[in-house]
Design a protein around this motif. Sequence first.
Motif, mmCIF file in Angstrom:
data_model
loop_
_atom_site.group_PDB
_atom_site.id
_atom_site.type_symbol
_atom_site.label_atom_id
_atom_site.label_comp_id
_atom_site.label_asym_id
_atom_site.label_seq_id
_atom_site.Cartn_x
_atom_site.Cartn_y
_atom_site.Cartn_z
ATOM 1 N N MET A 1 -4.919 45.388 -18.522
ATOM 2 C CA MET A 1 -4.393 44.930 -17.349
ATOM 3 C C MET A 1 -3.794 43.663 -17.320
ATOM 4 S SD MET A 1 -7.558 45.728 -14.419
ATOM 5 C CE MET A 1 -8.109 46.960 -15.074
ATOM 6 N N SER A 2 -2.700 43.649 -17.902
ATOM 7 C CA SER A 2 -1.951 42.354 -17.808
ATOM 8 C C SER A 2 -0.472 42.840 -17.465
ATOM 9 C CB SER A 2 -1.685 42.153 -19.181
ATOM 10 O OG SER A 2 -0.941 42.975 -20.027
ATOM 11 N N SER A 3 0.004 41.837 -16.583
ATOM 12 C CA SER A 3 1.270 41.869 -16.118
ATOM 13 C C SER A 3 2.161 40.656 -16.092
ATOM 14 C CB SER A 3 1.293 42.557 -14.615
ATOM 15 O OG SER A 3 2.453 42.155 -14.176
ATOM 16 N N TYR A 6 1.254 38.565 -12.974
ATOM 17 C CA TYR A 6 0.064 38.514 -12.357
ATOM 18 C C TYR A 6 -0.831 37.806 -13.104
ATOM 19 C CZ TYR A 6 -4.408 40.118 -10.812
ATOM 20 O OH TYR A 6 -5.563 40.288 -10.456
ATOM 21 N N GLU A 7 -1.600 36.866 -12.400
ATOM 22 C CA GLU A 7 -2.406 36.071 -13.009
ATOM 23 C C GLU A 7 -3.779 36.241 -12.375
ATOM 24 O OE1 GLU A 7 -2.998 33.983 -15.820
ATOM 25 O OE2 GLU A 7 -1.178 34.409 -16.456
ATOM 26 N N PRO A 8 -4.843 36.723 -12.658
ATOM 27 C CA PRO A 8 -6.252 36.796 -12.066
ATOM 28 C C PRO A 8 -6.657 35.565 -11.516
ATOM 29 C CG PRO A 8 -6.399 37.688 -14.307
ATOM 30 C CD PRO A 8 -4.965 37.017 -14.075
ATOM 31 N N SER A 9 -7.286 35.669 -10.136
ATOM 32 C CA SER A 9 -7.654 34.372 -9.529
ATOM 33 C C SER A 9 -9.040 34.143 -10.057
ATOM 34 C CB SER A 9 -7.833 34.694 -8.167
ATOM 35 O OG SER A 9 -9.013 35.882 -7.887
ATOM 36 N N LEU A 11 -11.715 33.646 -8.475
ATOM 37 C CA LEU A 11 -12.758 34.495 -8.145
ATOM 38 C C LEU A 11 -12.898 35.859 -8.968
ATOM 39 C CD1 LEU A 11 -14.790 35.288 -5.814
ATOM 40 C CD2 LEU A 11 -12.895 36.383 -4.687
ATOM 41 N N GLU A 12 -11.677 36.401 -9.183
ATOM 42 C CA GLU A 12 -11.679 37.614 -9.719
ATOM 43 C C GLU A 12 -12.380 37.357 -11.535
ATOM 44 O OE1 GLU A 12 -11.278 40.803 -9.217
ATOM 45 O OE2 GLU A 12 -11.142 41.585 -11.299
ATOM 46 N N GLU A 14 -14.478 35.450 -12.132
ATOM 47 C CA GLU A 14 -15.865 35.180 -12.137
ATOM 48 C C GLU A 14 -16.682 36.558 -12.080
ATOM 49 O OE1 GLU A 14 -19.788 35.192 -10.256
ATOM 50 O OE2 GLU A 14 -17.744 35.684 -9.218
ATOM 51 N N ARG A 15 -15.818 37.393 -11.221
ATOM 52 C CA ARG A 15 -16.556 38.837 -10.962
ATOM 53 C C ARG A 15 -16.471 39.658 -12.413
ATOM 54 N NH1 ARG A 15 -13.830 40.284 -5.264
ATOM 55 N NH2 ARG A 15 -12.028 40.956 -6.391
ATOM 56 N N ARG A 16 -15.462 39.521 -12.927
ATOM 57 C CA ARG A 16 -15.303 40.167 -14.584
ATOM 58 C C ARG A 16 -16.199 39.476 -15.370
ATOM 59 N NH1 ARG A 16 -8.770 40.289 -15.695
ATOM 60 N NH2 ARG A 16 -8.109 41.285 -13.643
ATOM 61 N N ARG A 19 -19.417 41.181 -14.287
ATOM 62 C CA ARG A 19 -19.768 42.703 -14.710
ATOM 63 C C ARG A 19 -19.923 42.829 -16.319
ATOM 64 N NH1 ARG A 19 -15.091 43.756 -11.260
ATOM 65 N NH2 ARG A 19 -15.760 44.340 -9.366
ATOM 66 N N GLY A 283 -11.553 56.450 -9.931
ATOM 67 C CA GLY A 283 -12.295 55.723 -8.977
ATOM 68 C C GLY A 283 -13.856 55.854 -9.345
ATOM 69 N N LEU B 56 -14.202 53.183 -3.272
ATOM 70 C CA LEU B 56 -13.977 54.399 -4.198
ATOM 71 C C LEU B 56 -13.221 53.708 -5.600
ATOM 72 C CD1 LEU B 56 -13.219 57.180 -1.846
ATOM 73 C CD2 LEU B 56 -15.365 57.053 -2.979
ATOM 74 N N GLU B 57 -12.505 52.779 -5.051
ATOM 75 C CA GLU B 57 -11.920 52.170 -6.373
ATOM 76 C C GLU B 57 -12.309 50.563 -6.337
ATOM 77 O OE1 GLU B 57 -9.863 53.407 -8.377
ATOM 78 O OE2 GLU B 57 -9.177 55.292 -7.191
ATOM 79 N N ASP B 61 -8.304 42.305 -7.888
ATOM 80 C CA ASP B 61 -8.463 40.959 -7.317
ATOM 81 C C ASP B 61 -8.368 40.829 -5.772
ATOM 82 O OD1 ASP B 61 -8.426 38.188 -7.244
ATOM 83 O OD2 ASP B 61 -6.873 37.969 -8.771
#
Lengths: 285, 251
Positions: A1-3, A6-9, A11-12, A14-16, A19, A283, B56-57, B61
Amino acid sequence: MSSPLYEPSPLELERRAYRRSRARRSTVVALLSTLIFAVVAYLTVTNAPGWERTKATFFDVSYGWEVLPSILEGLWLNIRVLVVAAVCVVVVALALALLRTLRGPIFLPLRLLATVYTDLFRGMPLLIVLYLVGLGLPALRLDWIPTQAAVLGTIALVLTYSAYVAEVFRAGIEAVHPSQRAAARSLGLTHRQTMRMVVLPQAVRKVTPPLLNDFVALQKDVGLISVLGAVDAIRRAQIEVSQTFNFTPYVVAGLLFVLLAVPSARIADWVSNRAARRQQAGGLV
Amino acid sequence: MSASPPVLSIEGVVKFFGEHQVLRGVDLEVAEHQVVTVIGSSGSGKSTLMRCVNLLEVVDDGVITLDGEDITDPRADVDRIRRRIGVVFQAYNLFPHMTVLDNITLAPRVVHGLPRDQAAEQALDLLDRVGLRDKAGEYPDRLSGGQQQRAAIVRALATDPRLLLLDEVTSALDPELVGEVLRLVRELAEQGVTILMATHEMGFARQVADRVCFLDQGAVLEQGPPEQVLGDPVEPRTRQFLARIIDAGRL
Ligand SMILES: Nc1ncnc2c1ncn2[C@@H]1O[C@H](COP(=O)(O)OP(=O)(O)O)[C@@H](O)[C@H]1O
Ligand SMILES: [Mg+2]
């Protein structure tokens, strides 16, 4: 998941991290509970009364090693019978299942034949089929009938298992939604082409787990050819046991059959997971 | 807009499928009793956005809140959140092995614990309103597409959701049947159901929507009242898209 864009925020991120930590925790819990269970089970078994005698009669390790080569040699016969029987079963069963899907009055006798066959051989105990084919046929003393116990045993297995597997295939064919058949026929495909290109591929995928289940059952039942006198793994173990009255050879033969079955079960899991991954939208559910 | 938090708020939502970035920071709000329609060409990410809202997904971000509650938090209880959202898919997705009535009463009974007869009574009421009462005992495959889609909408409504997600609910229907489904959605809108709807029916969007969002390559390029976005769009890409739709005779 790299682009590159795109830089993850934060918040994201922290969520990762959350998890990941949940996943780690699950792993640790699973390991711990397994470990504790294993220790408790070990202590319970080894402290049970009569354990020493049980161990000597069923789990005599050095005796087990001693008989292993002979039993393995017998198992080789089982494996050959298994491979030949499995291939024949798939072919015969598929033919039977397709016969039962034929439409039109002219095919009635074939449909009937297939139905009677599956009813007969699904209902009849395998042991009786083995005796009839393995002991009954040679008694006819006809030239063209084979006399080897392994060959006759294979025929009996194929007769019985084809009936089971044919029903599995038929269930799979019927589970394919009718709209699929309609879509294929409306493209101008014939009944046969529809079956071959559209219905069967979906049906086989649906029934792969039950098919592999039947395969595992067959893996065990190839041991039954020993009742006809074929010198397979079970027969070898039996010969050993009758000399020493120590049951370890049966345990060894049994474990070898289990080892044979484990890869099939894992392959079944892998096949159905892969199909699910490739075709579904994915999903969370 | 009122002072209470919007029913649905989407902020900076990003979604990847492998290397492919399908959503690039989508921002969108739906206030109570509002109907917001999402338009955009096929593949612009409308369905993906809907699926993210319904969890569902997993979003890669951004934040989605439902009544102020962050539903993208991995600590959130997914099942409890989904109970408050009704979804209707493009392909109906009715359960073919159940009658229409059982399809509709399934969630009220199993998820919300309603007694069977009460669930059935409520379902028959709803079916009556959409003119399908006599089809309650039929199996979905024996209904027309429009009937199936109306049944699917009733199924989504049966749990009295806070938010109704409609993903191109008329795209699989004949033009003749589109009307009956849109009429139903319009009635729901008039009754104050909060709706987020992806659609290609621009005429419908113009009449019923409170706001129209144009989704382009995974981002909201333009949003506003329907007269503005559909009648006098600012962005050239919106104009292009609308011109193509007009060419196709849909406006
Ligand atoms: N499960 C998936 N795996 C990989 N790519 C997907 C998946 N679902 C959708 N996509 C891709 O995401 C993009 C947006 O799809 P979608 O949200 O269905 O668009 P829309 O509903 O606007 O037509 C498309 O390019 C599609 O190919
Ligand atoms: Mg879509």
